[in-house]
Design a protein around this motif. Structure first.
Motif, PDB file in Angstrom:
ATOM      1  N   GLN A  25      40.188  29.275  46.675  1.00 35.24           N
ATOM      2  CA  GLN A  25      40.170  30.314  47.566  1.00 35.24           C
ATOM      3  C   GLN A  25      40.910  29.988  48.862  1.00 35.24           C
ATOM      4  O   GLN A  25      40.588  28.633  49.463  1.00 35.24           O
ATOM      5  CB  GLN A  25      38.915  30.700  47.819  1.00 35.24           C
ATOM      6  CG  GLN A  25      38.235  31.681  47.085  1.00 35.24           C
ATOM      7  CD  GLN A  25      36.767  32.173  47.270  1.00 35.24           C
ATOM      8  OE1 GLN A  25      36.176  31.419  47.971  1.00 35.24           O
ATOM      9  NE2 GLN A  25      36.547  33.389  46.863  1.00 35.24           N
ATOM     10  N   LEU A  43      41.883  34.817  49.643  1.00 37.29           N
ATOM     11  CA  LEU A  43      42.906  35.063  48.320  1.00 37.29           C
ATOM     12  C   LEU A  43      42.378  34.122  47.368  1.00 37.29           C
ATOM     13  O   LEU A  43      41.999  32.926  47.755  1.00 37.29           O
ATOM     14  CB  LEU A  43      43.978  34.705  48.727  1.00 37.29           C
ATOM     15  CG  LEU A  43      45.045  35.428  49.554  1.00 37.29           C
ATOM     16  CD1 LEU A  43      46.484  34.725  50.035  1.00 37.29           C
ATOM     17  CD2 LEU A  43      45.201  36.883  49.331  1.00 37.29           C
ATOM     18  N   LEU A  45      43.368  32.285  44.035  1.00 34.23           N
ATOM     19  CA  LEU A  45      44.221  31.762  43.101  1.00 34.23           C
ATOM     20  C   LEU A  45      43.759  31.179  41.899  1.00 34.23           C
ATOM     21  O   LEU A  45      42.906  30.280  41.942  1.00 34.23           O
ATOM     22  CB  LEU A  45      45.193  30.714  44.056  1.00 34.23           C
ATOM     23  CG  LEU A  45      45.529  31.323  45.178  1.00 34.23           C
ATOM     24  CD1 LEU A  45      46.314  30.334  46.095  1.00 34.23           C
ATOM     25  CD2 LEU A  45      46.625  32.793  45.083  1.00 34.23           C
ATOM     26  N   LYS A  46      44.000  31.586  40.824  1.00 34.24           N
ATOM     27  CA  LYS A  46      43.602  31.253  39.347  1.00 34.24           C
ATOM     28  C   LYS A  46      44.038  29.710  39.237  1.00 34.24           C
ATOM     29  O   LYS A  46      45.199  29.473  39.857  1.00 34.24           O
ATOM     30  CB  LYS A  46      44.175  31.930  38.283  1.00 34.24           C
ATOM     31  CG  LYS A  46      43.619  33.417  38.141  1.00 34.24           C
ATOM     32  CD  LYS A  46      44.044  34.021  36.896  1.00 34.24           C
ATOM     33  CE  LYS A  46      43.284  35.419  36.967  1.00 34.24           C
ATOM     34  NZ  LYS A  46      43.946  36.118  35.495  1.00 34.24           N
ATOM     35  N   PHE A  64      53.165  39.379  47.066  1.00 38.53           N
ATOM     36  CA  PHE A  64      52.083  39.911  45.982  1.00 38.53           C
ATOM     37  C   PHE A  64      52.837  40.886  44.808  1.00 38.53           C
ATOM     38  O   PHE A  64      53.990  41.527  45.249  1.00 38.53           O
ATOM     39  CB  PHE A  64      51.067  40.936  46.934  1.00 38.53           C
ATOM     40  CG  PHE A  64      50.185  40.352  47.763  1.00 38.53           C
ATOM     41  CD1 PHE A  64      49.279  39.732  47.307  1.00 38.53           C
ATOM     42  CD2 PHE A  64      50.764  40.156  48.956  1.00 38.53           C
ATOM     43  CE1 PHE A  64      48.290  39.087  48.273  1.00 38.53           C
ATOM     44  CE2 PHE A  64      49.833  39.604  49.939  1.00 38.53           C
ATOM     45  CZ  PHE A  64      48.658  39.060  49.509  1.00 38.53           C
ATOM     46  N   ASN A  65      52.284  41.046  43.690  1.00 38.80           N
ATOM     47  CA  ASN A  65      52.773  41.628  42.714  1.00 38.80           C
ATOM     48  C   ASN A  65      52.429  43.245  42.789  1.00 38.80           C
ATOM     49  O   ASN A  65      51.574  43.412  43.834  1.00 38.80           O
ATOM     50  CB  ASN A  65      52.416  41.156  41.211  1.00 38.80           C
ATOM     51  CG  ASN A  65      50.979  41.333  41.037  1.00 38.80           C
ATOM     52  OD1 ASN A  65      50.234  42.038  41.674  1.00 38.80           O
ATOM     53  ND2 ASN A  65      50.625  40.550  40.048  1.00 38.80           N
ATOM     54  N   HIS A  67      50.187  44.678  41.470  1.00 33.45           N
ATOM     55  CA  HIS A  67      48.877  45.020  41.493  1.00 33.45           C
ATOM     56  C   HIS A  67      48.158  44.399  42.725  1.00 33.45           C
ATOM     57  O   HIS A  67      46.791  44.430  42.497  1.00 33.45           O
ATOM     58  CB  HIS A  67      48.358  44.482  40.093  1.00 33.45           C
ATOM     59  CG  HIS A  67      49.090  44.951  38.865  1.00 33.45           C
ATOM     60  ND1 HIS A  67      49.062  46.198  38.456  1.00 33.45           N
ATOM     61  CD2 HIS A  67      50.206  44.306  38.181  1.00 33.45           C
ATOM     62  CE1 HIS A  67      49.490  46.451  37.298  1.00 33.45           C
ATOM     63  NE2 HIS A  67      50.206  45.466  37.177  1.00 33.45           N
ATOM     64  N   LYS A  69      48.170  41.278  43.532  1.00 29.42           N
ATOM     65  CA  LYS A  69      47.810  39.950  43.140  1.00 29.42           C
ATOM     66  C   LYS A  69      48.788  39.139  43.861  1.00 29.42           C
ATOM     67  O   LYS A  69      50.033  39.183  43.713  1.00 29.42           O
ATOM     68  CB  LYS A  69      47.663  39.595  41.704  1.00 29.42           C
ATOM     69  CG  LYS A  69      46.412  40.369  41.091  1.00 29.42           C
ATOM     70  CD  LYS A  69      45.174  40.148  41.360  1.00 29.42           C
ATOM     71  CE  LYS A  69      44.195  41.246  40.683  1.00 29.42           C
ATOM     72  NZ  LYS A  69      42.989  40.971  41.371  1.00 29.42           N
ATOM     73  N   GLU A  71      51.457  36.445  44.151  1.00 28.11           N
ATOM     74  CA  GLU A  71      52.692  36.060  43.248  1.00 28.11           C
ATOM     75  C   GLU A  71      53.362  34.959  43.582  1.00 28.11           C
ATOM     76  O   GLU A  71      53.948  33.998  42.721  1.00 28.11           O
ATOM     77  CB  GLU A  71      53.528  37.154  43.091  1.00 28.11           C
ATOM     78  CG  GLU A  71      54.593  37.092  42.016  1.00 28.11           C
ATOM     79  CD  GLU A  71      55.597  38.472  42.038  1.00 28.11           C
ATOM     80  OE1 GLU A  71      55.252  39.106  40.980  1.00 28.11           O
ATOM     81  OE2 GLU A  71      56.385  38.810  43.144  1.00 28.11           O
TER      82      GLU A  71
END
Length: 86
Positions: A25, A43, A45-46, A64-65, A67, A69, A71
């Motif tokens: 995060q 944010l 982030l996986k 961001f993409n 959606h 999220k 990028e």
């Protein structure tokens, strides 16, 4: 989107349904219309998301993409920061 990084938290835990959440995060702030001061947000982030070597105080450019999220994240060098727009 230009944001200022304020904090970083590594996450690694199990949810109630026993799935594992891993990632990072980023705690950020940025200018937003209608806000006196700066809006704050975080944010997620996986695990595996390519994060540059960031530290609190860095100014980041986050894209961001479609959606919403994250990028891509890049550090904006301090010589490129317009202090009047922070």
């Amino acid at each position: 989107m230009k944001v200022t990084l304020h904090g970083i938290k590594t996450l690694d835990f199990k949810t109630n349904d026993n799935s594992t959440i891993r990632g990072t995060q980023l705690f950020i702030s940025y200018e937003d219309e209608g806000i006196i001061g700066r809006r704050t947000d975080k944010l997620f982030l996986k695990d595996g998301f390519p994060i540059p070597s960031v530290e609190p105080g860095n100014v980041l450019d986050v894209t961001f993409n479609r959606h919403g999220k994250p990028e891509n994240i890049r550090i904006i060098p301090s010589k490129q920061i317009n202090l009047s727009s922070q």
